[in-house]
Write a protein that holds these residues in place. Sequence first.
Motif, PDB file in Angstrom:
ATOM      1  N   GLY A 209       0.825  -1.210   0.000  1.00  0.00           N
ATOM      2  CA  GLY A 209       0.000   0.000   0.000  1.00  0.00           C
ATOM      3  C   GLY A 209       0.857   1.256   0.000  1.00  0.00           C
ATOM      4  O   GLY A 209       0.351   2.356  -0.182  1.00  0.00           O
TER       5      GLY A 209
ATOM      6  N   LYS B 125      -0.755   0.841  -6.624  1.00  0.00           N
ATOM      7  CA  LYS B 125      -1.564  -0.335  -6.921  1.00  0.00           C
ATOM      8  C   LYS B 125      -1.203  -0.917  -8.275  1.00  0.00           C
ATOM      9  O   LYS B 125      -0.825  -0.182  -9.179  1.00  0.00           O
ATOM     10  CB  LYS B 125      -3.030   0.091  -7.010  1.00  0.00           C
ATOM     11  CG  LYS B 125      -3.886  -0.440  -5.905  1.00  0.00           C
ATOM     12  CD  LYS B 125      -5.334  -0.151  -6.191  1.00  0.00           C
ATOM     13  CE  LYS B 125      -6.165  -0.412  -4.961  1.00  0.00           C
ATOM     14  NZ  LYS B 125      -7.575  -0.170  -5.209  1.00  0.00           N
ATOM     15  N   SER B 126      -1.348  -2.229  -8.416  1.00  0.00           N
ATOM     16  CA  SER B 126      -1.113  -2.849  -9.711  1.00  0.00           C
ATOM     17  C   SER B 126      -2.238  -3.851  -9.984  1.00  0.00           C
ATOM     18  O   SER B 126      -2.809  -4.414  -9.054  1.00  0.00           O
ATOM     19  CB  SER B 126       0.240  -3.559  -9.696  1.00  0.00           C
ATOM     20  OG  SER B 126       0.611  -3.906 -11.005  1.00  0.00           O
TER      21      SER B 126
ATOM     22  N   VAL C 141       3.360  -2.891  -3.220  1.00  0.00           N
ATOM     23  CA  VAL C 141       2.243  -2.650  -4.134  1.00  0.00           C
ATOM     24  C   VAL C 141       0.969  -3.356  -3.632  1.00  0.00           C
ATOM     25  O   VAL C 141       1.006  -4.530  -3.273  1.00  0.00           O
ATOM     26  CB  VAL C 141       2.581  -3.173  -5.549  1.00  0.00           C
ATOM     27  CG1 VAL C 141       1.402  -2.989  -6.489  1.00  0.00           C
ATOM     28  CG2 VAL C 141       3.819  -2.459  -6.087  1.00  0.00           C
ATOM     29  N   LYS C 142      -0.121  -2.617  -3.608  1.00  0.00           N
ATOM     30  CA  LYS C 142      -1.421  -3.216  -3.300  1.00  0.00           C
ATOM     31  C   LYS C 142      -1.944  -3.873  -4.581  1.00  0.00           C
ATOM     32  O   LYS C 142      -1.901  -3.269  -5.649  1.00  0.00           O
ATOM     33  CB  LYS C 142      -2.368  -2.108  -2.844  1.00  0.00           C
ATOM     34  CG  LYS C 142      -3.748  -2.575  -2.477  1.00  0.00           C
ATOM     35  CD  LYS C 142      -3.777  -3.112  -1.075  1.00  0.00           C
ATOM     36  CE  LYS C 142      -5.138  -3.695  -0.718  1.00  0.00           C
ATOM     37  NZ  LYS C 142      -5.059  -4.571   0.445  1.00  0.00           N
ATOM     38  N   LEU C 143      -2.437  -5.117  -4.470  1.00  0.00           N
ATOM     39  CA  LEU C 143      -2.846  -5.846  -5.677  1.00  0.00           C
ATOM     40  C   LEU C 143      -4.346  -5.855  -5.889  1.00  0.00           C
ATOM     41  O   LEU C 143      -5.117  -6.022  -4.948  1.00  0.00           O
ATOM     42  CB  LEU C 143      -2.458  -7.316  -5.558  1.00  0.00           C
ATOM     43  CG  LEU C 143      -1.067  -7.797  -5.880  1.00  0.00           C
ATOM     44  CD1 LEU C 143      -1.089  -9.316  -6.008  1.00  0.00           C
ATOM     45  CD2 LEU C 143      -0.514  -7.177  -7.156  1.00  0.00           C
ATOM     46  N   GLU C 144      -4.734  -5.676  -7.143  1.00  0.00           N
ATOM     47  CA  GLU C 144      -6.025  -6.186  -7.582  1.00  0.00           C
ATOM     48  C   GLU C 144      -5.652  -7.200  -8.660  1.00  0.00           C
ATOM     49  O   GLU C 144      -4.542  -7.164  -9.180  1.00  0.00           O
ATOM     50  CB  GLU C 144      -6.906  -5.065  -8.144  1.00  0.00           C
ATOM     51  CG  GLU C 144      -7.273  -4.057  -7.074  1.00  0.00           C
ATOM     52  CD  GLU C 144      -8.508  -3.221  -7.370  1.00  0.00           C
ATOM     53  OE1 GLU C 144      -9.246  -3.557  -8.315  1.00  0.00           O
ATOM     54  OE2 GLU C 144      -8.729  -2.247  -6.636  1.00  0.00           O
TER      55      GLU C 144
ATOM     56  N   ILE D 131      -5.784   2.406 -11.388  1.00  0.00           N
ATOM     57  CA  ILE D 131      -4.591   1.597 -11.130  1.00  0.00           C
ATOM     58  C   ILE D 131      -3.558   1.956 -12.196  1.00  0.00           C
ATOM     59  O   ILE D 131      -3.891   2.030 -13.378  1.00  0.00           O
ATOM     60  CB  ILE D 131      -4.938   0.089 -11.193  1.00  0.00           C
ATOM     61  CG1 ILE D 131      -5.962  -0.234 -10.096  1.00  0.00           C
ATOM     62  CG2 ILE D 131      -3.697  -0.774 -11.054  1.00  0.00           C
ATOM     63  CD1 ILE D 131      -6.507  -1.651 -10.166  1.00  0.00           C
TER      64      ILE D 131
END
Length: 400
Positions: free
Chosen positions: A173, A177-178, A200-203, A279
Motif C-alpha cells: 500500500g 496499486k497494480s 504494491v497493493k494488488l487487484e 490503477i
Amino acid sequence: MNYDHILIRYGELALKGKNQKFFIRTLRSNVQQALSDYKGLSIKGQRDHMYILLNGEDPYPIIERCKDIFGIQSFSLAMKVNNDEESIKEGTLEAIKKEEGETFKVTCKRPNKEFPKSSQEMNRLLGGHILRNTEGWEVDVHQPDAAIRVEIRHDATYITSGRTEGKGGLPVGSTGKSLLMMSGGIDSPVAGYLTMKRGVKLEAIHFHSPPFTSERAKQKVEDLAQSLTKFGGDVTVHYVPFTELQQKIFKNVPEYYGMTVMRRVMMRVSEQLAKQHDILSLATGESLGQVASQTMESMNAINEVTNYPIIRPLVAMDKNEIINIAKEIDTYDISIRPYEDCCTIFVPKQPKTRPKREKILELEASVDFTQEINEAIDQVETVVYKNNANHKQDSFDDLL
Ligand code: ATP
Ligand code: MG
C-alpha cells in the motif's frame, strides 16, 4: 520482569526520507489488520522502530503471523525498563537468565545523550553485573551464544535479545496499486507475491471462458487470491468473461497468430479495467523464453498495445526458482491442480514463436474487437477476498 514488547525493525523503509511517516503509518495499519483478532495489543510506530506492547499475550504466535508482512526486516523480544542504572542492570540480568549457552555480549546504544554514562561504560558495567550475579557465563564479543542489546532512548530503555528475520520489502500500500493478470498457473501468483513485496497493493484480473473452462478452474483462482491475502490484505479479483472474444479471435485470425492476438486483447482489456479503477500499472508472471508467448518477439508484439508499465518480477527467473517461491508461499499445490485455463483450451497446436508486427497489424485491421472488449468489461464480476476470512465475500453487485 518479562519481555513485554516485540520490537520491529524496518529495514529499507528507514531510508525513505520525507515519506518515512507515510511508510510507517502504512506498516502500522498492516500490522494492526493482521492482528485484528487480538484485542489487547497496542502498536506504536516510532521513527526508527515499531513496538507491539503485548499486554500479557504470548509473543511467538504474533511474530509468526507478522513474518508474512512486508516492510519488516526483523523482530526481537524486548523489555521496557526505566531510564536509570539500577533498572537497566536488573533488566539485563533478567534477559540473560532467559538465555541458554555459555557466552554472552552486551551491546549498548545511547540515542539519549542526556544519559550520564557512555555506551562503552554501560557495556562494561552491565557485563560486570551479569558476571557477578550469574554462574557459567563468560564474555565473548565475537561469537556470543547470547547477544543482549540495550538501547537507552528518551522515553525508556529497551533491552532485547534474539532476532527473527522478517521478509523485508516495503509495506503493501506504500507504493501504489497494480492489476495482476492472474491465471491459475504457477507463475502469476508468485509474480503477485513479489510485486506486493515492493509495497504494491494488488487487484487481479482473470480471464475465463465458460462453459469451456469449469467452475473448478475458477475455484483455483479464488483459492490463489485467498492465499495472497495473508501477504497484502484484501485482494480484489475481476473475473472477465472471455468466451466471446476468444471465439471471435479464433474465427477471424489464422490459428498460428491466434495466441498473439489473444494476448494483445487481454492486455487491452486489462489496461482499460486498470484505468477504470485508477490503477497505474499491470503485473504478469511472464518469464523470458519460457513458452511461445514469452519469446522476445512475442513480448514485443504483445506489449505494443499498451504503454502502461508492466511489472514482470519473474522475467529473469528460472522455472525452478519460481517453483521454490510458489512452494514457500503455499500457492504451488493449488496451481498444479489439473484444471483448464482459457489459454490452454484455445491454444493453437503451433503458436507463432516469432510473430511479425506488420502481420499482426494487417490481421487486426480487418477485425474490430472494441465492442466485445467493452461488453466483456461491462460483464466483469468483482469479488473481494479478505485476510483471515477463509471464505469468499459477497460480490460488489450483491452488495449494491
Ligand atoms: P502462469 O503460470 O502465470 O499461468 P505461464 O507460464 O502459464 O504463466 P502464460 O500462460 O504464457 O504463461 O501466461 C503468461 C502470463 O499471462 C501469466 O503469467 C499471466 O500473468 C497472464 N495470463 C495468462 N492466462 C491468464 C488468464 N486466464 N487470466 C489472466 N491472466 C492470464
Ligand atoms: Mg498459464
